[in-house]
Design a protein around this motif. Structure first.
Motif, PDB file in Angstrom:
ATOM      1  N   GLY A 150      38.665  37.959 -18.656  1.00 52.04           N
ATOM      2  CA  GLY A 150      38.704  38.937 -17.922  1.00 52.04           C
ATOM      3  C   GLY A 150      37.778  39.024 -16.828  1.00 52.04           C
ATOM      4  O   GLY A 150      36.791  38.839 -16.776  1.00 52.04           O
ATOM      5  N   VAL A 151      38.621  39.056 -15.394  1.00 49.27           N
ATOM      6  CA  VAL A 151      37.903  39.260 -14.221  1.00 49.27           C
ATOM      7  C   VAL A 151      38.341  40.511 -13.620  1.00 49.27           C
ATOM      8  O   VAL A 151      37.894  40.759 -12.405  1.00 49.27           O
ATOM      9  N   GLY A 152      38.540  41.671 -14.384  1.00 48.85           N
ATOM     10  CA  GLY A 152      38.726  42.795 -13.924  1.00 48.85           C
ATOM     11  C   GLY A 152      37.262  43.527 -13.487  1.00 48.85           C
ATOM     12  O   GLY A 152      36.137  43.176 -13.649  1.00 48.85           O
ATOM     13  N   MET A 153      37.604  44.952 -13.405  1.00 48.60           N
ATOM     14  CA  MET A 153      36.572  45.791 -13.137  1.00 48.60           C
ATOM     15  C   MET A 153      35.860  46.214 -14.164  1.00 48.60           C
ATOM     16  O   MET A 153      34.433  46.519 -14.083  1.00 48.60           O
ATOM     17  N   ALA A 154      36.057  46.490 -15.405  1.00 41.97           N
ATOM     18  CA  ALA A 154      35.359  47.140 -16.345  1.00 41.97           C
ATOM     19  C   ALA A 154      35.912  46.503 -17.814  1.00 41.97           C
ATOM     20  O   ALA A 154      37.134  46.067 -17.915  1.00 41.97           O
ATOM     21  N   PRO A 155      35.054  46.402 -18.823  1.00 38.83           N
ATOM     22  CA  PRO A 155      33.575  46.738 -18.407  1.00 38.83           C
ATOM     23  C   PRO A 155      32.847  45.772 -17.837  1.00 38.83           C
ATOM     24  O   PRO A 155      32.796  44.638 -18.489  1.00 38.83           O
ATOM     25  N   PHE A 156      32.162  46.271 -16.781  1.00 39.78           N
ATOM     26  CA  PHE A 156      31.721  45.637 -15.859  1.00 39.78           C
ATOM     27  C   PHE A 156      30.308  44.615 -16.725  1.00 39.78           C
ATOM     28  O   PHE A 156      30.606  43.444 -16.227  1.00 39.78           O
ATOM     29  N   ALA A 157      29.542  45.086 -17.496  1.00 38.23           N
ATOM     30  CA  ALA A 157      28.705  44.207 -17.983  1.00 38.23           C
ATOM     31  C   ALA A 157      29.080  43.016 -18.712  1.00 38.23           C
ATOM     32  O   ALA A 157      28.233  41.913 -18.809  1.00 38.23           O
ATOM     33  N   ASP A 158      30.466  42.986 -19.105  1.00 39.46           N
ATOM     34  CA  ASP A 158      30.892  41.714 -20.028  1.00 39.46           C
ATOM     35  C   ASP A 158      31.473  40.656 -18.770  1.00 39.46           C
ATOM     36  O   ASP A 158      32.046  39.882 -19.461  1.00 39.46           O
ATOM     37  N   THR A 159      31.624  41.035 -17.709  1.00 42.39           N
ATOM     38  CA  THR A 159      32.275  40.275 -16.783  1.00 42.39           C
ATOM     39  C   THR A 159      31.493  38.927 -16.099  1.00 42.39           C
ATOM     40  O   THR A 159      30.111  39.135 -16.314  1.00 42.39           O
ATOM     41  N   PRO A 160      32.072  37.850 -15.839  1.00 40.28           N
ATOM     42  CA  PRO A 160      31.292  36.822 -14.983  1.00 40.28           C
ATOM     43  C   PRO A 160      30.593  37.307 -13.849  1.00 40.28           C
ATOM     44  O   PRO A 160      29.710  36.804 -13.529  1.00 40.28           O
ATOM     45  N   ALA A 161      31.344  38.319 -13.487  1.00 40.60           N
ATOM     46  CA  ALA A 161      30.698  39.098 -12.067  1.00 40.60           C
ATOM     47  C   ALA A 161      29.303  39.278 -12.247  1.00 40.60           C
ATOM     48  O   ALA A 161      28.561  39.175 -11.497  1.00 40.60           O
ATOM     49  N   ALA A 162      29.408  40.270 -13.314  1.00 43.21           N
ATOM     50  CA  ALA A 162      27.783  40.849 -13.552  1.00 43.21           C
ATOM     51  C   ALA A 162      26.904  39.955 -13.904  1.00 43.21           C
ATOM     52  O   ALA A 162      25.937  40.071 -13.772  1.00 43.21           O
ATOM     53  N   ASN A 163      27.219  38.989 -14.635  1.00 49.09           N
ATOM     54  CA  ASN A 163      26.442  37.924 -15.067  1.00 49.09           C
ATOM     55  C   ASN A 163      25.871  37.131 -13.675  1.00 49.09           C
ATOM     56  O   ASN A 163      24.641  36.830 -13.907  1.00 49.09           O
ATOM     57  N   TRP A 164      26.671  36.716 -13.014  1.00 50.99           N
ATOM     58  CA  TRP A 164      26.247  35.962 -12.022  1.00 50.99           C
ATOM     59  C   TRP A 164      25.213  36.701 -10.976  1.00 50.99           C
ATOM     60  O   TRP A 164      24.286  36.442 -10.357  1.00 50.99           O
ATOM     61  N   LEU A 165      25.659  38.247 -10.596  1.00 51.01           N
ATOM     62  CA  LEU A 165      25.201  39.034  -9.656  1.00 51.01           C
ATOM     63  C   LEU A 165      23.437  39.291 -10.560  1.00 51.01           C
ATOM     64  O   LEU A 165      22.609  39.367  -9.787  1.00 51.01           O
ATOM     65  N   ALA A 166      23.445  39.396 -11.803  1.00 50.41           N
ATOM     66  CA  ALA A 166      22.145  39.562 -12.436  1.00 50.41           C
ATOM     67  C   ALA A 166      21.037  38.495 -12.243  1.00 50.41           C
ATOM     68  O   ALA A 166      20.041  38.530 -12.043  1.00 50.41           O
ATOM     69  N   ARG A 167      21.959  37.196 -12.208  1.00 43.05           N
ATOM     70  CA  ARG A 167      21.210  35.904 -11.766  1.00 43.05           C
ATOM     71  C   ARG A 167      20.761  35.781 -10.533  1.00 43.05           C
ATOM     72  O   ARG A 167      20.032  34.743  -9.964  1.00 43.05           O
ATOM     73  N   ASN A 168      21.418  36.323  -9.497  1.00 42.78           N
ATOM     74  CA  ASN A 168      21.471  36.163  -8.038  1.00 42.78           C
ATOM     75  C   ASN A 168      21.117  37.741  -7.571  1.00 42.78           C
ATOM     76  O   ASN A 168      22.300  38.053  -6.738  1.00 42.78           O
ATOM     77  N   PRO A 169      20.150  38.324  -7.726  1.00 40.93           N
ATOM     78  CA  PRO A 169      19.863  39.646  -7.093  1.00 40.93           C
ATOM     79  C   PRO A 169      19.870  39.620  -5.465  1.00 40.93           C
ATOM     80  O   PRO A 169      20.197  40.918  -5.004  1.00 40.93           O
TER      81      PRO A 169
END
Length: 543
Positions: free
Chosen positions: A158-177
C-alpha cells in the motif's frame, strides 16, 4: 541587572541564529535521486512489484500487487490455508522479523484478509537488480483470506495515504527528517493480456521526461475511517466529466458539484454512481445490464459502439475513446469499462488502471502525513535509445558487417581455388600435349589446320595409285572448298562452311544427312605394320 539583561538578549540572538541555520539546513537538503521500480502485469491485469522480505543473505522474495487506496502492506502467511496457494512468507525463517501483539483486518473492494502484524526489513526491487531498503516495515501476515490474493501474487503493497504510519513513505521520512516530502511518479502501461511490462514507478523523485505540460495538483482528502462505506483512505475532487458520441451524438456531463474521486491501479475498471452510469448506457443502442462483481455492475454493448469519456482535473482534461471503454472478452462478448456501484448510495468515482495508463500521476506526502496528488499528460513515447544501447547497437552492427566480409572473402577464396583447379590439368607422364583450347582464336585454328594439311600432303605418297577411277583422292575431296565427289555422295557446295570437310550421304531411303569431319578419312596404308593400340591414360594417385 543590566549585565543580566545583556546576556539574555545575547542568548536570544544566538538561539535565533541556531533556529535559522537549522531551518536553512532543512530547506537546503538536496533532493533524492530517482529510483526506477519496474512494474509487471499478469494475465489478470494485476500490476505488481517485487519485494524482498528479511535481512537474510537469501531473502524471501514475493510479487506484491500495487494499490494506492490504502497504506497497509499485506502478505500471505505460511499457515494460511485460504490464501489460494500463493508463495507465502514465513516469519520464523527470517532473522530480522519482529512479531507484534496486534492483529489487523485488511479490506479491498474484492475481498478481505486478516492476520498478525510483524515488523520486517524489506527491499523494493529496482530495474538495475538492486533493492531499495526500508527497514522496520509494518506488515500484516494473513492467516486467512477471502478473494484477496491473485494467482502468483503473494501480497499487496500500500502506497496510499492512510494509515500513514504504516506506509513506506512515513518510514523513509522518519529516517530522512531533512527531506520535506516523499514523492514518487507512476507511469503505467495500458492493460494487456499479452505483455508482462506494466510500466515503472519513479521512486523518491518523479521523472520530468515522462510527462508534459502543467501538473494539475489536487489535495488528498482523508476519508472517514469510521465509515464502512468508504472504498479508499483518501479522495481528490474531480472538476468535471463528460461522455459523448454514439449514433445519436449524445452528450452527458457533470460539473460544479463535489465529485469525490480516487485513482487506484489495483482495479481494472472505471466505476461511476448508478445514476451517472445508467444515463450513459441509456444513450448507447443495444447496451444492457450484464454481470455483477463483488462491488459493481457491468454492461454489455455492441462491439462497434463509439463514445468518449473526458475527465477534468483543474486545467487538465484527459479523454478515453472506445478502444479503452469497450473490451472484447474471450467469448466474443463486448462489455463496457465504465461500471456502476452496487451500493445505490455511493456517490464516489473510481478511476482504475485504464484511465491511469494515459496519465502521469505524482503522489507526494509531507512529514506530517498530508498528501497531494498531481495529474499530468503523458509525454509521447520516444523511440530513442540510451547511450549504452546505441553503443551496443553500433558495435553489434560492426561485428556483423565484419563477419559477413570475412565469410564472403573466404567463400570467394574457396571458389577461386576450385575454379583454378577445374581449369588446370596435371602434365601426363607420357608427355601427351593437351588439346588446344576451344577458346583459341580463328587464326590459331587456321594455322593448325595448315599444319595438318601439310602433314597429310607429305603422307599422300604412301597410298596406292588410284587404279579405280571412282576412288577419290581424299586430299582433293576432303580439303576442297567447293565440291565433293566421294563415291556414294552427291555434290555439295561449301560456301558457308569454309575450312571444314562435309559429305552428304544417302543410306537407303533415309533423308540425306551432313557429316562433318575435322580429320582425314581412315584409309589403310598398304604394307604397313598393324596399328599399336594406345595404352589408356591413368590418373596419377595423390593428385
Amino acid at each position: 541587572m543590566s549585565s543580566t539583561f545583556f546576556l539574555l538578549r545575547l542568548l536570544l540572538i544566538f538561539s535565533a541564529f541556531a533556529i535559522s541555520d537549522a531551518r536553512l539546513a532543512k530547506r537546503s537538503a538536496p533532493p533524492p535521486q530517482t529510483l526506477v521500480i519496474p512494474v509487471r502485469q499478469d494475465e489478470n491485469q494485476i500490476y505488481s512489484v517485487m519485494v524482498n522480505m528479511s535481512s537474510n543473505p537469501s531473502p524471501q522474495s514475493f510479487s506484491f500487487a500495487l494499490t494506492t487506496s490504502t497504506g497497509i502492506t499485506t502478505v500471505a502467511g505460511a499457515d494460511c490455508d485460504s490464501c489460494g496457494g500463493v508463495p507465502s512468507y514465513n516469519p520464523s525463517a527470517s532473522s530480522s522479523a519482529q512479531q507484534l501483539p496486534q492483529t489487523q483486518n485488511v479490506t479491498t473492494l474484492n475481498g478481505t484478509a486478516s492476520g498478525t502484524l510483524v515488523r520486517e526489513n524489506c527491499g523494493l526491487l529496482q530495474s538495475n537488480g538492486s533493492a531499495w531498503s526500508y527497514p522496520n516495515q509494518t506488515v500484516t501476515v494473513a492467516s486467512q483470506s477471502a478473494s484477496f490474493f491473485s494467482p502468483g501474487v503473494s501480497g499487496m503493497i500500500g502506497v496510499g495515504m492512510a494509515p500513514f504510519a504504516d506506509t513506506p513513505a512515513a518510514n523513509w521520512l522518519a529516517r530522512n527528517p531533512a527531506q520535506p516530502t516523499f514523492s514518487f511518479g507512476m507511469a503505467l502501461n495500458k492493460p494487456s493480456n499479452f505483455s508482462a511490462d506494466g510500466g515503472v514507478l519513479h521512486w523518491l523523485q518523479p521523472d520530468q521526461s515522462f510527462y508534459e505540460g502543467d501538473i494539475a495538483w489536487k489535495p488528498m482528502i482523508a476519508a472517514d475511517a469510521s465509515a464502512p462505506s468508504n472504498m479508499s483512505s483518501w479522495f481528490v475532487e474531480m472538476d468535471a466529466w463528460a461522455v459523448s458520441g454514439g449514433t445519436s451524438s449524445f452528450n452527458i456531463s457533470q460539473s460544479g458539484t463535489q465529485l469525490l474521486t480516487f485513482l487506484d491501479p489495483f482495479y481494472g475498471s472505471i466505476v461511476f454512481p448508478q445514476s451517472a452510469a445508467r444515463a450513459i448506457y441509456a444513450d448507447i443502442p443495444g447496451a444492457s445490464k450484464h454481470a455483477t462483481s463483488a462491488f459493481a455492475h457491468s454492461w454489455k454493448l455492441p462491439c462497434d459502439s463509439k463514445f468518449r469519456l473526458t475527465v477534468t482535473f483543474g486545467s487538465l482534461s484527459t479523454s478515453l475513446d472506445q478502444s479503452a471503454l469497450v473490451v472484447k472478452q474471450a467469448d466474443g462478448l463486448c462489455v463496457g469499462t465504465i461500471q456502476e456501484w452496487i451500493d445505490a448510495s455511493a456517490t464516489e468515482y473510481l478511476l482504475g488502471s485504464p484511465f491511469i495508463a494515459v496519465l502521469y500521476l505524482i503522489f507526494s506526502y509531507s512529514q506530517s502525513g498530508d498528501g497531494t496528488m498531481g495529474v499530468a499528460a503523458r509525454a509521447p513515447t520516444r523511440d530513442t535509445l540510451s547511450r549504452a544501447a546505441i553503443v551496443g547497437v553500433v558495435l553489434g552492427t560492426i561485428a556483423v558487417v565484419a563477419l559477413l566480409f570475412i565469410t564472403g572473402f573466404l567463400a570467394y577464396s574457396v571458389w577461386q581455388r576450385r575454379a583454378k583447379k577445374s581449369h588446370m590439368r596435371k602434365q601426363s607422364k607420357t608427355g601427351i600435349t593437351p588439346f588446344t583450347s576451344v577458346s583459341e582464336s580463328t587464326s590459331s585454328r587456321y594455322s593448325l589446320r595448315q599444319q595438318q594439311n601439310a602433314t597429310y600432303s607429305s603422307q599422300a605418297g604412301l597410298l596406292d595409285a588410284p587404279s579405280n577411277p571412282t576412288s577419290p583422292d581424299w586430299r582433293a575431296t576432303l580439303l576442297s572448298a567447293e565440291t565433293n565427289t566421294f563415291a556414294g555422295g552427291t555434290t555439295f557446295e561449301n560456301g558457308s562452311h569454309s575450312g571444314h570437310g562435309y559429305y552428304r550421304t544417302e543410306v537407303g531411303s533415309s533423308s540425306p544427312g551432313l557429316i562433318e569431319l575435322d580429320s582425314p578419312p581412315p584409309y589403310v596404308v598398304p604394307h604397313s605394320p598393324p596399328p599399336v593400340p594406345l595404352v589408356p591414360l591413368r590418373k596419377a594417385r595423390g593428385g
